[in-house]
Write a protein that holds these residues in place. Structure first.
Motif, PDB file in Angstrom:
ATOM      1  N   LEU A  58       0.834  -1.202   0.000  1.00 25.11           N
ATOM      2  CA  LEU A  58       0.000   0.000   0.000  1.00 25.11           C
ATOM      3  C   LEU A  58       0.870   1.255   0.000  1.00 25.11           C
ATOM      4  CD1 LEU A  58      -2.953  -0.933   2.397  1.00 25.11           C
ATOM      5  CD2 LEU A  58      -2.962  -0.785  -0.111  1.00 25.11           C
ATOM      6  N   ASN A  59       1.977   1.222   0.712  1.00 28.38           N
ATOM      7  CA  ASN A  59       2.910   2.356   0.665  1.00 28.38           C
ATOM      8  C   ASN A  59       3.547   2.472  -0.718  1.00 28.38           C
ATOM      9  OD1 ASN A  59       2.655   3.368   3.304  1.00 28.38           O
ATOM     10  ND2 ASN A  59       4.030   1.800   4.128  1.00 28.38           N
ATOM     11  N   GLN A  79       2.164   1.613  -3.492  1.00 28.51           N
ATOM     12  CA  GLN A  79       1.126   2.093  -4.400  1.00 28.51           C
ATOM     13  C   GLN A  79       1.058   3.621  -4.421  1.00 28.51           C
ATOM     14  OE1 GLN A  79      -2.912   1.090  -3.219  1.00 28.51           O
ATOM     15  NE2 GLN A  79      -3.459   0.620  -5.343  1.00 28.51           N
ATOM     16  N   LYS A  80       1.393   4.248  -3.303  1.00 27.79           N
ATOM     17  CA  LYS A  80       1.338   5.709  -3.232  1.00 27.79           C
ATOM     18  C   LYS A  80       2.342   6.369  -4.169  1.00 27.79           C
ATOM     19  CE  LYS A  80      -0.176   5.661   1.602  1.00 27.79           C
ATOM     20  NZ  LYS A  80       0.201   5.968   3.015  1.00 27.79           N
ATOM     21  N   LYS A  81       3.478   5.725  -4.400  1.00 31.17           N
ATOM     22  CA  LYS A  81       4.480   6.323  -5.285  1.00 31.17           C
ATOM     23  C   LYS A  81       4.475   5.714  -6.685  1.00 31.17           C
ATOM     24  CE  LYS A  81       8.661   3.629  -4.183  1.00 31.17           C
ATOM     25  NZ  LYS A  81      10.083   3.738  -3.796  1.00 31.17           N
ATOM     26  N   ARG A  82       3.750   4.592  -6.847  1.00 28.10           N
ATOM     27  CA  ARG A  82       3.640   3.969  -8.165  1.00 28.10           C
ATOM     28  C   ARG A  82       2.162   3.857  -8.502  1.00 28.10           C
ATOM     29  NH1 ARG A  82       7.838  -1.009  -8.746  1.00 28.10           N
ATOM     30  NH2 ARG A  82       6.587  -1.200 -10.628  1.00 28.10           N
ATOM     31  N   ARG A  83       1.635   4.899  -9.101  1.00 28.60           N
ATOM     32  CA  ARG A  83       0.191   4.976  -9.306  1.00 28.60           C
ATOM     33  C   ARG A  83      -0.326   3.950 -10.306  1.00 28.60           C
ATOM     34  NH1 ARG A  83      -1.462  11.393  -8.930  1.00 28.60           N
ATOM     35  NH2 ARG A  83      -0.478  11.754  -6.887  1.00 28.60           N
ATOM     36  N   GLU A  84       0.591   3.401 -11.115  1.00 28.44           N
ATOM     37  CA  GLU A  84       0.160   2.365 -12.060  1.00 28.44           C
ATOM     38  C   GLU A  84      -0.075   1.029 -11.375  1.00 28.44           C
ATOM     39  OE1 GLU A  84       4.665   1.904 -11.871  1.00 28.44           O
ATOM     40  OE2 GLU A  84       3.169   3.515 -11.724  1.00 28.44           O
ATOM     41  N   LEU A  85       0.329   0.923 -10.110  1.00 27.22           N
ATOM     42  CA  LEU A  85       0.215  -0.330  -9.373  1.00 27.22           C
ATOM     43  C   LEU A  85      -1.129  -0.399  -8.656  1.00 27.22           C
ATOM     44  CD1 LEU A  85       1.679  -2.933  -8.413  1.00 27.22           C
ATOM     45  CD2 LEU A  85       2.465  -1.615  -6.437  1.00 27.22           C
ATOM     46  N   GLU A  86      -1.826  -1.508  -8.856  1.00 26.73           N
ATOM     47  CA  GLU A  86      -3.097  -1.745  -8.177  1.00 26.73           C
ATOM     48  C   GLU A  86      -2.895  -2.855  -7.151  1.00 26.73           C
ATOM     49  OE1 GLU A  86      -7.709  -3.142  -9.195  1.00 26.73           O
ATOM     50  OE2 GLU A  86      -6.213  -2.994 -10.790  1.00 26.73           O
ATOM     51  N   VAL A  87      -3.088  -2.546  -5.876  1.00 31.04           N
ATOM     52  CA  VAL A  87      -2.926  -3.511  -4.799  1.00 31.04           C
ATOM     53  C   VAL A  87      -4.301  -4.021  -4.387  1.00 31.04           C
ATOM     54  CG1 VAL A  87      -2.100  -3.899  -2.460  1.00 31.04           C
ATOM     55  CG2 VAL A  87      -0.829  -2.378  -3.996  1.00 31.04           C
TER      56      VAL A  87
END
Length: 632
Positions: free
Chosen positions: A149-150, A152-160
């Motif tokens: 989740l952390n 995801q905050k810096k890699r917006r293309e990542l969906e967790v």
């Protein structure tokens, strides 16, 4: 790289401009334009090289030219303008070169992590069919959830996506349109590393990992082998099983069980410290948990025989297969419902059409894939009904390993982390009982061989396959049984280039189409070779083991020499070639200039084979002496 003693007199030095030399080699010697120099090319001239001392050397040998191209490719990748290289490096003996590159390059190139640093290489591969980069994390892995989740905050293309507490086949089907990677262990803010098979297989696979681990241990990479065991324990703890691979569509599917062997072989190499003893207790606890919950308390256990089967639950068409893979099967059912095959497939996928017979076909198909033997006519449309020789041999090995580990390191009594208590005698009795049941249901007195048992028809099959001989590896046979099995093995499955996955007669008799299944005749696979070598040696058949090791290593070496260092997923061992025409092609053959990783368990089989082969045969291997000449 040091010069081999054999070629120390050829320590002539060259200083070559990288780009120009690569260009000249490709223009003059890569006549088919595949960015490799192989025996299939037809150069019309010799290649002249001038040393730093002014000596002129002529290279005519395809192997030497391809070695030079490979070394130039490495230099080019490092952005070197010039390459300093000696003649003895160009003429490095092939077995030495293959083994050196496996140890110094291939393992590192095949190593992955599921974390910030390593995720990009996995989520952007060809198995991701849309623009999303998804990672699925178990609901109860607080460390993993916080980490991703952390991230995801810096890699917006990542969906967790957080997985639910209960994973059902219905849930897995619901996310088939949203494929993603399954998280593995995060420790000290980093992903615990693992080795992938290579090519399009860019995730951690179940049984591949054990065989890769054998090669890693031989090459002194105990750290990486141990890390892979840790990731397996993570999978059992958080996903309930060792996964076929860490992809979302494999959540209901495991693979052949080798964890007890993996633990035992890793621990044997570790210093016997208190910390490592704690590691053994943890991993042994998890392995017992897997044995009990995955194999003995699910549909994978068959009460009627007391033995086990592969059984992969799931709904509908396995999503990892290529478009059109099941077209002939689906066409039969499309005709039944008077629909076009595409319309039928769509209606079946979304649940508009329900057909129990087709559903069962896909249970068998998923189960076949869980067995690791995807695909073979041995298991086609029958896999979930079989007590397989290979699986029960592996579980016998679990029971014997638990007996050994508890007896040797825990004074005969072991309290697992969940509080359950075990004695080595308990596991000894489990193994003894399985041996009796396997003899009762799987052993054919007339044919002197183990065969799979169909629990539905209550009959043994008669398909002659390498898996019939896994009891030799597990140490399950008596010496008398081994003395019957080994001559049969050598008669039915010995080929020019190694052990066959199955014999020709069984393959032809059970094939229902002209499709070549890759786990059948005429193909050979690294895990079969490695298990059968060990099985032969277990029962005193050293000469037979050495012959079969040589045949397999010769196949790998000859193909690497002829085809620019190619080390693929499998071979046609009848023709001793990597040029195969089975259903999925051959992973590891597509590259430019130089293979950077070979193929995981093929690399391991080479290192394992070399570790067992007497030196006189290694010299014959370097000279590419044909097996039939060496052993006749």
């Amino acid at each position: 790289m040091n010069c081999s003693k054999k070629f120390v007199e050829n320590n002539i030095i060259f200083n070559l401009p990288v780009n120009k030399t690569m260009h000249d080699l490709l223009v003059g010697y890569d006549t088919d334009g595949d960015n490799k120099i192989t025996k299939d090319d037809a150069p019309s001239k010799d290649y002249y090289m001038v040393s730093t001392a002014g000596d002129t050397v002529i290279l005519r040998n395809t192997y030497y030219l391809s070695n030079l191209l490979q070394e130039l490719a490495i230099a080019n990748e490092k952005e070197y303008e010039n390459l300093t290289i000696t003649l003895c490096q160009i003429q490095e003996p092939p077995a030495e070169r293959i083994s050196r590159r496996i140890k110094s390059h291939f393992w590192d190139d095949l190593t992955r992590t599921v974390d910030d640093e390593g995720l990009k290489r996995i989520v952007e591969d060809e198995k991701v069919h849309d623009s999303h980069q998804r990672i699925y994390v178990p609901y109860n892995d607080s460390t993993g959830i916080d980490y991703f989740l952390n991230l995801q905050k810096k890699r917006r293309e990542l969906e967790v996506i957080i997985l639910p507490p209960t994973i059902t086949p219905e849930y897995v089907r619901s996310i088939n349109s949203r494929p993603g990677i399954l998280s593995l262990k995060i420790e000290n803010g980093k992903g615990v590393p693992f080795v992938v098979p290579g090519g399009r297989f860019n995730e951690m696979y179940g049984w591949d990992s054990y065989f890769e681990g054998i090669g890693l241990i031989i090459d002194g990479r105990i750290d990486l082998a141990k890390a892979m065991v840790d990731n397996f324990c993570y999978q059992i703890k958080y996903y309930g099983k060792i996964l076929n691979a860490n992809r979302s569509y494999y959540l209901t599917r495991t693979q052949p069980p080798f964890l007890s062997s993996f633990i035992r072989e890793v621990y044997a190499e570790l210093p016997k410290t208190e910390e490592n003893k704690k590691w053994l207790k943890h991993t042994l606890s998890i392995a017992i948990q897997e044995y009990e919950t995955v194999w003995m308390k699910t549909k994978r256990y068959t009460p009627s025989t007391g033995l086990n089967r592969y059984y992969a639950e799931g709904i509908g068409i396995p999503p990892e297969t290529e478009p059109g893979h099941f077209r002939s099967i689906l066409q039969e059912y499309a005709n039944k419902y008077d629909l076009s095959v595409l319309t039928f497939e769509e209606k079946y996928k979304n649940g508009e059409i329900k057909d129990a017979k087709l559903d069962r076909y896909f249970v068998h198909d998923r189960t076949l894939r869980e067995s690791g033997h995807d695909t073979t006519w041995r298991l086609a449309d029958i896999a979930a009904d079989l007590n397989c020789v290979d699986l029960n041999s592996l579980l016998y090995k679990y029971e014997k390993d638990f007996d050994f580990l508890i007896s040797t390191y825990f004074n005969g009594r072991f309290t697992a982390e969940n509080g359950h208590r075990y004695t080595n005698k308990y596991w000894h009795e489990k193994a003894s009982n399985r041996k009796i049941l396997m003899k009762q249901y799987l052993w054919d007195d007339e044919k002197h061989c183990f065969f799979d048992f169909n629990v539905k028809t209550e009959e043994r099959t008669d398909f002659m396959a390498a898996t019939n001989f896994f009891p030799l590896w597990a140490g399950l046979c008596t010496q008398e049984e081994a003395d019957l099995l080994v001559p049969l093995l050598m008669k039915e499955l010995k080929a020019q280039g190694g052990f066959l996955a199955s014999n020709k007669e069984s393959t032809e008799r059970y094939a229902s189409s002209d499709m070549q299944r890759q786990w059948d005749y005429p193909y050979g696979w690294a895990p079969h070779q490695m298990l059968l070598w060990k099985g032969l040696m277990n029962y005193g058949y050293k000469d037979e083991a050495i012959e079969m090791i040589y045949r397999w290593l010769w196949t790998i070496t000859q193909n690497a020499v002829d085809y620019n260092g190619t080390i693929p997923e499998k071979y046609d061992v009848v023709e001793s070639t990597h040029k195969v025409y089975a259903e999925y092609g051959n992973v590891g053959t597509e590259f430019a200039y130089i293979t950077k990783s070979g193929f995981g368990w093929m690399n391991a089989s080479y290192q394992y084979g070399l570790s067992l082969l007497p030196e006189k045969y290694v010299l014959k291997l370097d000279n590419l002496e044909k097996p039939d000449v060496v052993f006749n």
